[in-house]
Design a protein around this motif. Structure first.
Motif, PDB file in Angstrom:
ATOM      1  N   ASN A 235       0.736  -1.232   0.014  1.00  0.00           N
ATOM      2  CA  ASN A 235       0.103   0.069   0.030  1.00  0.00           C
ATOM      3  C   ASN A 235       1.002   1.315  -0.128  1.00  0.00           C
ATOM      4  O   ASN A 235       0.420   2.343  -0.492  1.00  0.00           O
ATOM      5  CB  ASN A 235      -0.953  -0.276   1.099  1.00  0.00           C
TER       6      ASN A 235
ATOM      7  N   ALA B  46       1.414   1.726  -3.706  1.00  0.00           N
ATOM      8  CA  ALA B  46       0.134   2.091  -4.222  1.00  0.00           C
ATOM      9  C   ALA B  46       0.033   3.735  -3.926  1.00  0.00           C
ATOM     10  O   ALA B  46      -0.450   4.391  -4.989  1.00  0.00           O
ATOM     11  CB  ALA B  46      -1.130   1.063  -3.416  1.00  0.00           C
TER      12      ALA B  46
ATOM     13  N   GLU C 114      -5.302   2.152  -2.250  1.00  0.00           N
ATOM     14  CA  GLU C 114      -4.819   1.249  -1.227  1.00  0.00           C
ATOM     15  C   GLU C 114      -5.756   0.129  -1.312  1.00  0.00           C
ATOM     16  O   GLU C 114      -6.975   0.109  -1.397  1.00  0.00           O
ATOM     17  CB  GLU C 114      -4.794   1.704   0.133  1.00  0.00           C
TER      18      GLU C 114
END
Length: 355
Positions: A100, A103, A110
């Motif tokens: 994440n 991301a 996420e």
């Protein structure tokens, strides 16, 4: 560590398995995949319900953002089977958090923890027969996300696809590894995406690595982009250097990936009473140590290779050979870590998760 499934996942089972056609004793890394894959799309601002379905190609628009602007991230993990046929993951929470972070850096949504963690646990449980017992046998797990929204305007996608595919694996590298220390090409730069597991980081390494291969070297030790004086990473791995009886590794930064194996080895080394320093190692320092005999070991650390000892390095067309050491730090740390992963030693850190 205990992680409970909280997410309902639809499962469409394959009509037959190809497992009996696989030679598990002669696996090329990352070429064979299991019977199923997990797919979960993000659209209209929300994650949809994940599904596990038979492994197969899928159609995607030629204008999908992943092809044109490189919005693609991934993780590398493994599942292990112990002598009692139980299957285990190793520190999946670390991969989830790093995924994440990647991301966010790539302007992608996420992935919720239940989709990532429960998805992993569910598909690994479904494919547990692909996880073979014995040291060196693993199931490599590849969670990844790509931008599937269409259109070639240069802006983030509005649609994404998160997937998990699995591949039975043995050791990633075999034999001695020789490296070249970079003095021109860079893996990453300050302010860039070096700390993200973004696909583009790896494709950018291919050309300079090809040049190194042509000279008889398997990998490159990357140096800082500004001065090329500080050691950073070894190929696709974090790098450790042992000078006398002190183990050094570079601190994580915007340029250096926060490796799960790296941080695990640091904790293990400290527990084993090794002197560990997290600081930049200068190229000149390495060369001087090689010349005066105080350089004992260099090794890479990563999920695929675990620990990969380096037998020699070249810098500015001069090659330096490392001594062959019995009871090396590299071999001891690798053995200690793998025993934890395969449940052959007590996991005092709480790193392993049972499926």
């Amino acid at each position: 560590m205990s992680l409970k499934n909280t997410l309902e996942i639809d499962i469409v089972s394959a009509t037959s398995s190809k497992i009996d056609t696989v030679d598990f004793e002669n696996l090329a890394f990352g070429n064979i995949f299991t019977d199923h894959m997990l797919v979960c799309d993000f659209k209209e601002g929300a994650w949809q319900k994940p599904i596990i379905k038979p492994y197969e190609p899928f159609m995607i628009d030629p204008s999908a953002k992943v092809f044109h602007y490189g919005q693609a991230i991934f993780e590398g993990m493994k599942a292990y089977k112990d002598e009692n046929d139980a299957v285990w993951l190793f520190r999946p929470d670390e991969n989830f958090h790093r995924f994440n972070k990647s991301a966010v850096r790539m302007a992608m949504p996420e992935v919720p923890e239940d989709i990532f963690i429960d998805g992993l646990k569910t598909i690994v449980d479904l494919e547990r027969n692909w996880v073979k017992k014995g040291l060196g046998n693993t199931l490599y797990l590849r969670p990844f996300m790509i931008a599937i929204g269409s259109g070639v305007i240069a802006q983030p996608s509005t649609q994404y696809r998160f997937m998990i595919i699995l591949s039975p694996a043995k050791s990633y590298y075999s034999g001695e590894v020789k490296v070249i220390i970079a003095d021109h090409y860079s893996r990453a730069a300050n302010g860039g995406i070096g700390a993200a597991k973004a696909a583009g980081n790896y494709s950018a390494q291919f050309y300079p690595t090809k040049l190194a291969n042509e000279k008889g070297y398997q990998q490159i030790i990357w140096t800082d982009d500004a001065t090329h004086t500080k050691l950073e990473e070894a190929g696709t791995m974090n790098v450790f250097v042992r000078i006398n009886d002190t183990l050094y590794t570079a601190p994580t930064s915007e340029r250096i990936l926060d490796g799960v194996t790296r941080k695990s080895l640091i904790e293990l080394a400290k527990r084993e009473g090794m002197n560990v320093e997290v600081r930049s190692v200068l190229v000149d320092e390495l060369v001087t140590a090689a010349k005066n005999g105080s350089l004992k070991e260099i090794f890479g650390a990563g999920t695929a290779a675990v620990v990969s000892p380096i037998s020699a390095f070249a810098y500015q067309d001069v090659e330096y050979t490392l001594p062959k050491i019995e009871n090396s730090f590299a071999s001891h740390l690798k053995e200690t870590l793998t025993k934890i992963q395969y449940k052959l030693a007590d996991d005092t850190f709480g790193w392993t998760v049972k499926i």
